[in-house]
Every structure is written in C-alpha cells, then in structure tokens.
Design an enzyme around this catalytic site. Structure first.
Site, short mmCIF file in Angstrom:
data_model
loop_
_atom_site.label_atom_id
_atom_site.label_comp_id
_atom_site.label_asym_id
_atom_site.label_seq_id
_atom_site.Cartn_x
_atom_site.Cartn_y
_atom_site.Cartn_z
CD GLU A 244 -0.69 -4.58 9.71
OE1 GLU A 244 -1.87 -4.58 10.09
OE2 GLU A 244 -0.03 -5.62 9.50
N GLY B 261 22.85 -2.17 33.15
CA GLY B 261 23.85 -2.12 32.07
C GLY B 261 23.78 -3.35 31.18
CG LEU C 295 -1.89 1.13 1.43
CD1 LEU C 295 -3.01 1.08 0.39
CD2 LEU C 295 -2.53 1.09 2.84
#
Ligand code: CAA
Length: 386
Positions: free
Chosen positions: A365, A342, A125
């Site tokens: 999306e 860490g 799309l």
C-alpha cells in the site's frame, strides 16, 4: 486503549474482534503460516460473527462503521495473526473504490455480498514494472461496443486468488498518463481472467498474493467504476488514503501481539537467578516498545477519525500513520525476537512470525519511502498555501 475515549459500540466491536481472534484465529495461525493456506474456517467465523462488512454502510448490508471501526477490528485480528488481519482489511481496500466512486447501481450490486462475507474483493493497481510509480501501468482497457477488452498483468494482488471481485485499474487513454487510467470491477469467471503465479512469501503466508492475467478479457461497460473513464488514478489514490490506516492498524496489532508475548516470556525466563524482566535493561526495552505502540495507535486513530469526519486533507495523516505504525511494528517485533534470544529465532515459538509478518507493512500500500514523499509534498503544499 482507554475505553472512555471510544463509543460503547466501538468498545463492544473491539471485544467481539478480540474474542474471535483468540478463539478462531490464534489457534490456526501457525498451521496456515507453515502450509501457506487460506484459513477458510476463519473466514466463516468472521461471517458468523457478523463482522465481514464493518466499514460498509447499513443500506448495503454492512455494519455502518467507519475507518476507525475497521482499524479496531484489524488491530485485534493482527494481534493474533498479521496475515489474517490483512486478509480481512484487503476487502476494504478493494471495496473503497466502489464506496467512494461507484454508481448507486454498482454499490447495490457489489457491496451487499461483500458485507455478508459471501464474496471477497481485491485491488489491482501494481504491475511488474509499475509499483511505486503506479501511473506507469501498462494494462490496457479498450472499449469495443458495450464491453472493455482488457489485456495485461497485475502483480502483488493480495487475496486475488480467493476474491470473486477485483477492482482493476487500466489505461484507457495512453496519451494522458495518470489522467488516462480507469477503474473496472472484474469478476472471477469472466472470459480471459486468470489467476497467475502465487508468491512464496516471507510473511503473511496465510493470504495468497498472486499475479492476475488478462487475455482479451471482456468486461461489460456497466463495470466501469462510476460509469466514467479516466478517473481511475484519482479513485485509486483516494482509496489508498482511506486504506492505509488499515495497514497501520495491522502494524499496531502485530507490535502489540509481539509485545504481549515478550512480556509473558521475560516474566518467566530465568537467568542469573531471576526473571529477565526484573533487569532494568529489559524493562527499558519493554517501556520503549509500549510507548511507541501507544503513540502509533494514537496517530492511527487520529487519522481514522479525520477520515470518518469527512475532513478534506487526509492524505498526509494517512501516510504519516502508515509510516509511523509500520516502522514501529518492524522495530518492536525485531526487539521482541531479541528478548526471546535463541528461542526467538526458532519456529518453536510464535514470535519470529510477527517479525516476518511485520516486514510487508513497510512495503505494501505504498512503500514507506513513498509515504515520506507524500508527506513531504503535503507539507510543502501547505506551507506554500499559508
Ligand atoms: N487524492 C486524490 N487525487 C490524488 C491524490 C490523492 N491522494 N494523489 C494524487 N492525486 C491526483 C493528483 O491531484 C493528480 O491529478 P491531476 O492530474 O488532476 O493534477 C493525479 O492524481 C496525479 O498525481 P501525481 O502527479 O501526484 O502522481 P504521481 O505519478 O507523481 O504519483 C504517488 C504519486 C503518490 C507516488 C503515487 O503514484 C503513489 O501513491 N504510489 C504508490 C502506489 C501504491 O501505494 N501502491 C500500492 C498498491 S496496493 C498494494 O500494495 C497491494 C495490496 O493488495 C495490499
């Protein structure tokens, strides 16, 4: 998940997906993330387990499940690896337009090989300059005899490099904006169809995201979705309504997977003479994350059930569950990295990958800003219609 709230088949499906995730996905997740390679062995394992076509009706060779079944599987896969979760879900995104709008002949032709896992499908799309504003796409399809001639480029095509089919949206009537777009299923190997740039991504690195180029690509008219022109934008929007819970389920899986690791780690890590999970501050963080995940999962499953029930007004719920679950995933995975200190920032531990994989769920999306626009419009429309 409280098993009593689900059917026996759904509980069994989730168990099958979880077992596959633990035995086939988790062991290779880090390797494919580092190498940015598609896990063909996982694709084969999914096929062998018979899970490839969970959402495809039985008459087309699938398992006959709905969006909720799809979400259960995607969550479990994503708990082990977010990339492999979306690598699976993107086949639903690509095939929903065929299921929703295809002719009987098109369903019989394309769905069985997807259901068996023999073929994969992706969804085209977006373009370079047409992301959130999908209707401003430029890819053009011009009818010439019994073919469409396709010219243009698609961007952010998840799975496009490995898919045999690609559901492409292109302009057939440039005067009509969103009402002049059509859906076409383009097949790998068609003249003028080329996979372009592979993106080098922050996360979901095991699934290729590519550009697709069309240079006078000849697509037979039989490949026009539903056999009708200019319905493509609606077909794409209806597809996204059904596919967004899949992204939301990916996000829930990522959040759950990260929390599982954080619970284990904080139960072992000792500071000030005790495990860090014995500190109230850490317990509160775990409590907030666990609560947010349950709430997100509940909304995803609520939206999925609404879709499966055939409810008409699913656009708002679908956008809401995508917004909530993906924001939850980003928050939870970031907090889990914090709990690892860490070590969480380093690749020796799997936790940082969850945070990297989660980020895209807020973007693809439909960005979460677009979800808010969709939700806002729906709320105003509902109020006006009261
Ligand atoms: N269902 C059915 N029809 C719909 C619809 C829906 N959910 N939403 C809109 N429509 C219809 C409208 O009714 C309208 O029809 P009429 O012309 O007949 O009135 C038509 O579509 C145009 O609608 P809008 O005027 O609302 O369109 P818009 O241009 O304002 O855009 C938008 C609306 C919601 C912003 C839409 O463009 C959108 O969703 N954008 C985000 C796109 C997106 O999610 N892209 C992601 C692509 S997939 C991906 O990420 C890659 C991947 O591979 C994972």
């Amino acid at each position: 998940m409280i098993e009593e709230l689900y059917t026996k088949e759904q509980v069994e499906l989730r168990e099958r997906a979880r077992e596959l995730a633990e035995t086939a996905i988790r062991p290779v997740a880090a390797k494919h993330d580092v190498e940015q390679t598609f896990p063909w062995e996982v694709h084969e394992a999914i096929r062998e387990a018979g899970l490839s076509g969970v959402w495809i009706p039985k008459e087309y060779g699938g398992m006959g499940g709905g969006v909720l079944d799809l979400c259960l599987v995607v969550e479990e896969f994503s708990r082990a690896c977010g990339a492999m979760g979306v690598g699976f879900a993107v086949n639903a995104l690509g095939s929903f337009p065929i299921l929703l709008s295809g002719t009987e002949e098109q369903k019989k032709r394309w769905l069985p090989p997807i259901a068996s896992g023999e073929k994969m499908i992706s969804f085209g799309l977006s373009e370079k300059d047409a992301g959130s504003d999908a209707a401003s796409m430029k890819t053009r399809a011009v009818k010439e005899g019994d073919h469409y001639i396709l010219n243009g480029e698609k961007k952010w095509n998840t799975g496009g490099a490995i898919a045999s089919y690609n559901t492409i949206f292109a302009v057939t009537d440039p005067e009509r904006g969103a009402r002049g777009i059509s859906g076409l299923v383009v097949e790998k190997g068609m003249e003028g169809y080329e996979v372009g740039k592979h993106e080098d991504k922050m996360g979901i690195r095991a699934i290729p995201v590519v550009e697709i180029h069309f240079k006078d690509c000849k697509v037979p008219e039989e490949n026009l979705l539903g056999g009708v022109e200019n319905q493509g934008f609606k077909q794409a929007m209806m597809t996204l309504d059904r596919a967004r819970p899949g992204v939301a389920a990916q996000a829930v899986g990522l959040a759950q997977g990260a929390l599982d690791l954080a619970i284990e780690y904080t139960g072992k890590r000792r500071q000030f003479g005790q495990t860090i999970s014995s500190f109230q501050g850490i317990q509160w963080m775990l409590a907030e994350m666990g609560t947010q995940i349950e709430a997100a999962r509940a909304l995803v499953h609520y939206a999925a059930r609404a879709i499966d029930s055939g409810h008409k007004n699913i656009t708002k719920l679908s956008a809401m569950c995508k917004l909530m679950a993906t924001d939850t995933a980003m928050r939870v995975t970031t907090d889990c990295v914090q709990l690892f200190g860490g070590y969480g920032y380093c690749k020796d531990y799997p936790i940082e990958k969850y945070m990297r994989d989660a980020k895209i769920t807020q973007i693809y999306e439909g960005t979460n800003q677009i979800q808010k626009l969709v939700i806002g419009r729906s709320l105003l429309r509902e109020a006006a219609n009261k």
